[in-house]
Scaffold this active site. Structure first.
Site: not given
Ligand code: SAH
Length: 377
Positions: A119, A132, A139, A194-195, A228, A251-252, A327
């Protein structure tokens, strides 16, 4: 398509299980967007044509956003079909497009050549358009709050499969199909499925296609591209050495190892201190603020003491915190923080002088918001 070409469904990962190497599958066909300008030239000359044809095709694709050979009026009609076949295979087909926010948020579900689904989301704001994009089908990082992470990893995307997601959005904007008049893509975030750092080579090449000046590439500003990551430290170090001025987002989601081990399982490999260390090296080398992503999850990571610990770790650093109200994904036991807890979290970070914004959650109703991309057809 023959059903036996469809990818075998990925199995759901066990809790904490990580998958760094993507399963090997039939490679997507080669596309112009996979190739550097020099490689395009070579591909064209190897088929017996003069090299300048490569530049013509690049201009049609990246500058005019046209891949219909009928519109290549500067290419002899007799050559068009062969060139098209060799360099513009169909990589993906839109299965579904859903819109919200009056048509200014648009999520597209794509079927790739082997049936894999990904997507992408277009978001138009008054001052910018952000695409995006996905870097993998599925992933392997298995973050328990993320819909994509729960589905497992199908395969890596090729460079052209990533670029095509952006070009598709650029075409919609150029044709005036997005409310707000004709426009262009200004920003790209690798925050879809994906990562990106686990598909390093294809992602870096895609960044080059997106940011090379037209007609070699789409001509986006490097600063407007955000990669990211969950925090694959060796890949962040490699990125630092690339001399690309893209924005790095980490993504901390937790400032302490105990909780982060659970929320972002890759933390069992590279700890909070190591991830932030690599991020600060990136910031110093590129002089670019690192974006620290933090999904606020009620009573899980939003306590006052965690805000305080995060503030201490980020104080005085080249960092910006993006707080994202969680979310909730289907079946999740977690939900977004209470507004008062989110406000207190913001104030604590601000007291440490750490810049912070609460990210809006565009696309929520169409499951197009952060972490909701799950590619169910
Ligand atoms: N794998 C990468 C990029 C994809 S996710 C990463 O983790 O950074 C993009 C962002 O959305 C990341 O910061 C991820 O942690 C966040 N994310 C994933 N699931 C989420 C959710 N349910 N609610 C809010 N943010 C979320």
């Amino acid at each position: 398509m023959d059903t036996q070409d469809l990818p075998t469904p990925t199995t759901r990962p066990a809790p904490g299980q990580l998958l760094f190497e993507a399963p090997r599958r039939g490679k997507p066909p080669r596309h112009l967007a996979d190739l550097s300008p020099a490689e395009r030239k070579r591909a064209v000359t190897e088929s017996g044509l003069p090299g300048f044809r490569a530049a013509q095709l690049s201009k049609h694709y990246f500058a005019r956003l046209v891949d219909d050979p009928a519109q290549w009026t500067d290419v002899p009609a007799a050559l068009r079909e062969d060139l098209h076949k060799a360099l513009f295979p169909r990589l993906m087909t839109a299965v579904r497009e859903i819109t919200c926010d009056g048509g200014t948020t648009r999520k597209t579900l794509w079927r790739l050549h082997d049936g894999a689904l990904v997507e992408s989301v277009l978001m138009r704001y008054p001052d910018r358009v952000t695409m995006c994009v996905s870097s993998q089908a599925g992933c392997g990082m298995n973050c328990p709050f993320c819909a994509t992470g729960q589905a497992g990893l199908t395969r890596n995307l090729s460079t052209a499969e990533i670029v095509e997601q952006v070009v598709a959005g650029a075409r919609e904007l150029a044709r005036g199909e997005v409310p707000g008049g004709t426009g262009r893509v200004s920003n790209v975030v690798f925050m879809g499925m994906g990562e990106p750092m686990a598909n390093y080579k294809a992602v870096i090449e895609a960044v080059r296609r997106l940011t090379d000046p037209a007609p070699d590439g789409l001509g986006l500003s490097q600063r407007h591209v955000t990669v990211s990551t969950v925090g694959l430290v060796p890949a962040i170090e490699k990125l630092t050495a690339e001399q690309l001025n893209v924005t790095l987002a980490v993504s901390l989601h937790a400032p302490d190892d105990e909780l982060r081990d659970e929320l972002v399982p890759v933390n069992t490999r590279w700890k909070v201190g190591e991830v932030l260390g690599a991020a600060w090296d990136y910031a110093h080398t590129t002089k670019r603020r690192v974006s620290v992503e933090y999904a606020l999850i009620r009573d899980i990571n939003d306590q006052a003491w965690r805000a305080d610990l995060l503030g201490k770790r980020l104080k005085g650093k080249l960092a910006h915190v993006n707080l994202i109200p969680l979310n909730p994904t289907p079946g999740s036991k977690w939900t977004a923080s209470r507004p008062e807890d989110a406000d207190a979290f913001v104030r604590t970070l601000e007291a440490y002088g750490v810049p912070v914004t609460v990210r809006d959650t565009r696309g929520r109703e169409i499951d197009g918001a952060c972490g909701q991309l799950a590619a169910t057809a």
